[in-house]
Design a protein around this motif. Structure first.
Motif, PDB file in Angstrom:
ATOM      1  N   ILE A  99      -3.203   2.678   5.886  1.00 41.26           N
ATOM      2  CA  ILE A  99      -2.426   3.691   5.164  1.00 41.26           C
ATOM      3  C   ILE A  99      -2.842   5.089   5.600  1.00 41.26           C
ATOM      4  CG2 ILE A  99      -4.036   3.765   3.228  1.00 41.26           C
ATOM      5  CD1 ILE A  99      -1.755   4.205   1.362  1.00 41.26           C
ATOM      6  N   CYS A 158     -12.111  -9.929  10.496  1.00 38.58           N
ATOM      7  CA  CYS A 158     -11.939  -9.399   9.139  1.00 38.58           C
ATOM      8  C   CYS A 158     -13.144  -8.607   8.655  1.00 38.58           C
ATOM      9  CB  CYS A 158     -11.509 -10.479   8.150  1.00 38.58           C
ATOM     10  SG  CYS A 158     -12.789 -11.607   7.652  1.00 38.58           S
ATOM     11  N   ALA A 213     -12.695  -4.916   7.318  1.00 37.58           N
ATOM     12  CA  ALA A 213     -13.074  -4.594   5.944  1.00 37.58           C
ATOM     13  C   ALA A 213     -13.790  -3.255   5.850  1.00 37.58           C
ATOM     14  CB  ALA A 213     -13.965  -5.699   5.376  1.00 37.58           C
ATOM     15  N   PRO A 224     -11.648   2.633   7.650  1.00 40.69           N
ATOM     16  CA  PRO A 224     -11.141   3.529   6.604  1.00 40.69           C
ATOM     17  C   PRO A 224      -9.640   3.356   6.394  1.00 40.69           C
ATOM     18  CG  PRO A 224     -11.619   4.759   8.624  1.00 40.69           C
ATOM     19  CD  PRO A 224     -12.075   3.351   8.856  1.00 40.69           C
ATOM     20  N   ASN A 225      -9.173   3.668   5.200  1.00 41.98           N
ATOM     21  CA  ASN A 225      -7.742   3.646   4.861  1.00 41.98           C
ATOM     22  C   ASN A 225      -7.081   2.311   5.145  1.00 41.98           C
ATOM     23  OD1 ASN A 225      -7.734   6.457   4.195  1.00 41.98           O
ATOM     24  ND2 ASN A 225      -7.783   6.881   6.401  1.00 41.98           N
ATOM     25  N   THR A 226      -7.856   1.260   5.093  1.00 43.99           N
ATOM     26  CA  THR A 226      -7.336  -0.045   5.479  1.00 43.99           C
ATOM     27  C   THR A 226      -7.494  -1.039   4.339  1.00 43.99           C
ATOM     28  OG1 THR A 226      -7.908   0.381   7.776  1.00 43.99           O
ATOM     29  CG2 THR A 226      -7.590  -1.918   7.159  1.00 43.99           C
ATOM     30  N   ALA A 227      -6.384  -1.655   3.974  1.00 43.76           N
ATOM     31  CA  ALA A 227      -6.419  -2.691   2.941  1.00 43.76           C
ATOM     32  C   ALA A 227      -6.242  -4.044   3.623  1.00 43.76           C
ATOM     33  CB  ALA A 227      -5.318  -2.464   1.916  1.00 43.76           C
ATOM     34  N   LEU A 228      -7.179  -4.930   3.337  1.00 40.75           N
ATOM     35  CA  LEU A 228      -7.195  -6.254   3.948  1.00 40.75           C
ATOM     36  C   LEU A 228      -6.614  -7.255   2.959  1.00 40.75           C
ATOM     37  CD1 LEU A 228      -8.338  -8.048   6.299  1.00 40.75           C
ATOM     38  CD2 LEU A 228     -10.511  -8.060   5.055  1.00 40.75           C
ATOM     39  N   HIS A 229      -5.762  -8.140   3.468  1.00 42.22           N
ATOM     40  CA  HIS A 229      -5.183  -9.190   2.623  1.00 42.22           C
ATOM     41  C   HIS A 229      -5.356 -10.530   3.334  1.00 42.22           C
ATOM     42  CE1 HIS A 229      -2.904  -6.397  -0.087  1.00 42.22           C
ATOM     43  NE2 HIS A 229      -3.040  -5.612   0.961  1.00 42.22           N
ATOM     44  N   LEU A 230      -6.138 -11.401   2.761  1.00 44.99           N
ATOM     45  CA  LEU A 230      -6.327 -12.740   3.332  1.00 44.99           C
ATOM     46  C   LEU A 230      -5.643 -13.762   2.432  1.00 44.99           C
ATOM     47  CD1 LEU A 230     -10.075 -12.477   4.454  1.00 44.99           C
ATOM     48  CD2 LEU A 230      -8.004 -12.094   5.812  1.00 44.99           C
ATOM     49  N   ASN A 248      -3.022  -3.553   5.976  1.00 46.05           N
ATOM     50  CA  ASN A 248      -2.181  -2.364   5.844  1.00 46.05           C
ATOM     51  C   ASN A 248      -3.066  -1.142   6.055  1.00 46.05           C
ATOM     52  OD1 ASN A 248       0.236  -3.662   5.189  1.00 46.05           O
ATOM     53  ND2 ASN A 248      -0.319  -3.790   3.020  1.00 46.05           N
ATOM     54  N   GLN A 272       0.810  -1.221   0.000  1.00 44.02           N
ATOM     55  CA  GLN A 272       0.000   0.000   0.000  1.00 44.02           C
ATOM     56  C   GLN A 272       0.844   1.272   0.000  1.00 44.02           C
ATOM     57  OE1 GLN A 272      -1.852  -2.749   0.983  1.00 44.02           O
ATOM     58  NE2 GLN A 272      -3.175  -2.146  -0.671  1.00 44.02           N
TER      59      GLN A 272
END
Lengths: 362, 362
Positions: free
Chosen positions: A353, A322, A326, A329-335, A351, A281
């Motif tokens: 950001i 999760c 999800a 805000p400003n949050t990228a989820l990676h599973l 992540n 990110q």
């Protein structure tokens, strides 16, 4: 092979976990195909790869077919059996090369290598038997940690020794595996540098991240790390020295302790690294793509950081959060697509950001 | 099904091109598996999907197996044969739903739908025969464009009419396909809104992008679009009206002309859209993940733009520039894994990212 691999070429990846999965996705962005070699079925990397060779590392025929299907072979973990590499190497380039694997597969070899390069490590001693252990403990004069020389990760294969009275039990717990005793380092924080070296020898480092561990497993990495400018420079120079000494091609993770006397190398990993996940990110080209670029002979990409990021691992039951994550805000989820959330198992990461603040810039 | 699909569930995707490929990657980030239905072999999406059903859309048995393998079905193109949808629908939810497909598969139906919603479109007329065409041409009083009602994309199935003398030839060129005549719109620029609606009815729009076409194919999309604040609001409200009217679930692309009299809808596409590719570098959650979230019943993600981005398509031989582009700063390269670079074929795109400037903010 010194020409860059053309898009459409196939990258073989040894290991089918989350690192292989994210490498495979990065490869797809550049138009490459991937094939995964992994004994386990339904592995995370196989979900996003063209081919999955599901076979043991002792299966010579499968390894041969895998190597023949690939234009270059890389890996997501360092503990690949030497015999498997011996089958692959005559058929297709392995990147990073075997020297990086030889050094990083053995804690003692790695520490000797770093020391020879003039870099600082924790005090260490080869532990061949009880008397060697007791001699080293006496010399270090403090608590220490006994580790197997090979196959340790995430705190596994380790025994803490608080005093001479723990010594015999600690050694017994390793079941006769070759061991190394490491003294503790008085550090204020741990940082890591994710460094890359191209086939042409170009070196590029991502901005150092600051790591916090929990129960022996990485918990968070935050960029920018709280690191004075001179140490930031030291970290990059030190990583470059390691890369050049190994004639390295690919991404390397370097874990460093920040001490009053400067940076001390904790360990190196010849692969993409959990503490580099924030780059997904925070940078235009992330560690996974940087690794793919290096091993395919492409130019390294622009890994400059454009945002502050906090990466948090989702371990075991953490993944149950999760749905809430999800929506943050400003949050990228990676599973990672793992079927079962066992304790200690890395299930994903997030992540968070934030736009880069002038105040936090170097 | 109103509960969110659990990670590990399988998303079926009709169509195996680059949009399916990037949807599949986004699905993997959230821990989903994908299966692709696509008649062509070695298709871009199959490289990063768990399964590829390589079969014709008329193959009822393959469609049935595909639908049974999936927990939800979505698509990367709107021209899916109705018969195929009839087989899938009783077995598994199709999202976006059939009404969106019915409306967007036919230019006349789409224009009627938009008009009924109170939105502006180009002047249009149903062209059933030569006399209907000549009557409409006389009424529009200017040059116009004759289009097939169905199966057109990237400028295909269209004939420009500059005056009555072109009329017969234009109609003949469509080989008797049902047609619509569209008058030209006097617009200063084209923008598009990539809008999403969740299963819960929540709506989220990405910042409008400004599009430039070349030879009938999208060339660049730039964010932010040069668009006065009131029109920016209009664009979002208009997109939301379309989404709600269709009880839409997923991402929808809305192309808009900016005219002195306000926004005119050019066309809608019930899927992720080429003009939304910039979101991969400009937002924490991109259009592909937003679509996956919507169709799986997950909450929509944070699609707020944090950077200025210019997306440029790599068409045909443009892809030969990829080595130079790989070295450009602030540039993310995306290649689609297509074997052959034919003229007019979309081979990839680049997103050039710049930190958001205060001056360019709304």
């Amino acid at each position: 092979m010194t020409k860059p691999l053309a898009p459409g070429s196939t990258i073989g990846i040894l290991g089918g976990g989350q690192l292989g999965r994210m490498l495979s996705v990065a490869a797809s962005r550049l138009g490459f195909k991937t094939c995964i070699f992994e004994p386990g079925g339904d592995c995370p990397a196989s979900h996003v790869a063209n081919y999955h060779f599901q076979a043991e590392y002792s299966d010579k025929e499968a390894l041969t077919r895998f190597a023949e299907a690939a234009d270059v072979v890389t890996y997501e973990f360092e503990n690949i059996p030497t015999d498997a590499l011996d089958i692959i190497e005559p058929l297709v380039p392995i990147r990073p090369g075997r020297e990086a694997l030889r050094v990083s597969q053995d804690r003692l070899t790695e520490k000797d290598f770093l020391t020879d390069l003039g870099l600082k490590t924790a005090p260490y001693a080869d532990v061949t038997d009880q008397s060697a252990l007791d001699e080293a403990l006496a010399r270090f004069g403090t608590a220490a940690i006994l580790k197997t020389r090979r196959f340790g990760y995430d705190g596994k294969g380790q025994a803490r020794i608080n005093g001479p009275e723990d010594s015999a039990e600690a050694l017994a717990s390793l079941n006769g595996a070759p061991a190394i005793l490491e003294g503790f380092v008085d550090f204020s924080r741990e940082v890591s540098v994710i460094a890359a070296r191209g086939l042409d020898g170009a070196v590029a480092c991502f901005d150092p991240g600051e790591n916090v561990h929990k129960d022996g497993i990485l918990h968070t990495t935050t960029v920018p790390a709280r690191l004075p400018a001179p140490l930031r420079t030291d970290a990059v120079l030190l990583a470059a020295r390691i890369l050049n000494a190994l004639d390295y091609v690919g991404v390397l993770g370097v874990e460093l302790f920040v001490t009053p006397g400067g940076l001390v190398v904790n360990e190196i990993a010849p692969r993409v690294h959990n503490s580099g996940h924030w780059t997904q990110q925070g940078c235009t080209v992330d560690q996974f793509e940087q690794h793919i670029r290096a091993v395919t002979g492409w130019p390294l990409g622009d890994g400059q950081r454009f945002a502050d990021v906090e990466m948090t691992n989702l371990i075991g039951a953490d993944v149950e959060r999760c749905e809430a994550l999800a929506q943050a805000p400003n949050t990228a989820l990676h599973l990672y697509g793992k079927a079962e959330a066992k304790p200690g198992r890395k299930m994903g990461h997030v992540n968070r950001i934030l736009p880069a603040q002038a105040s936090s810039e170097r």
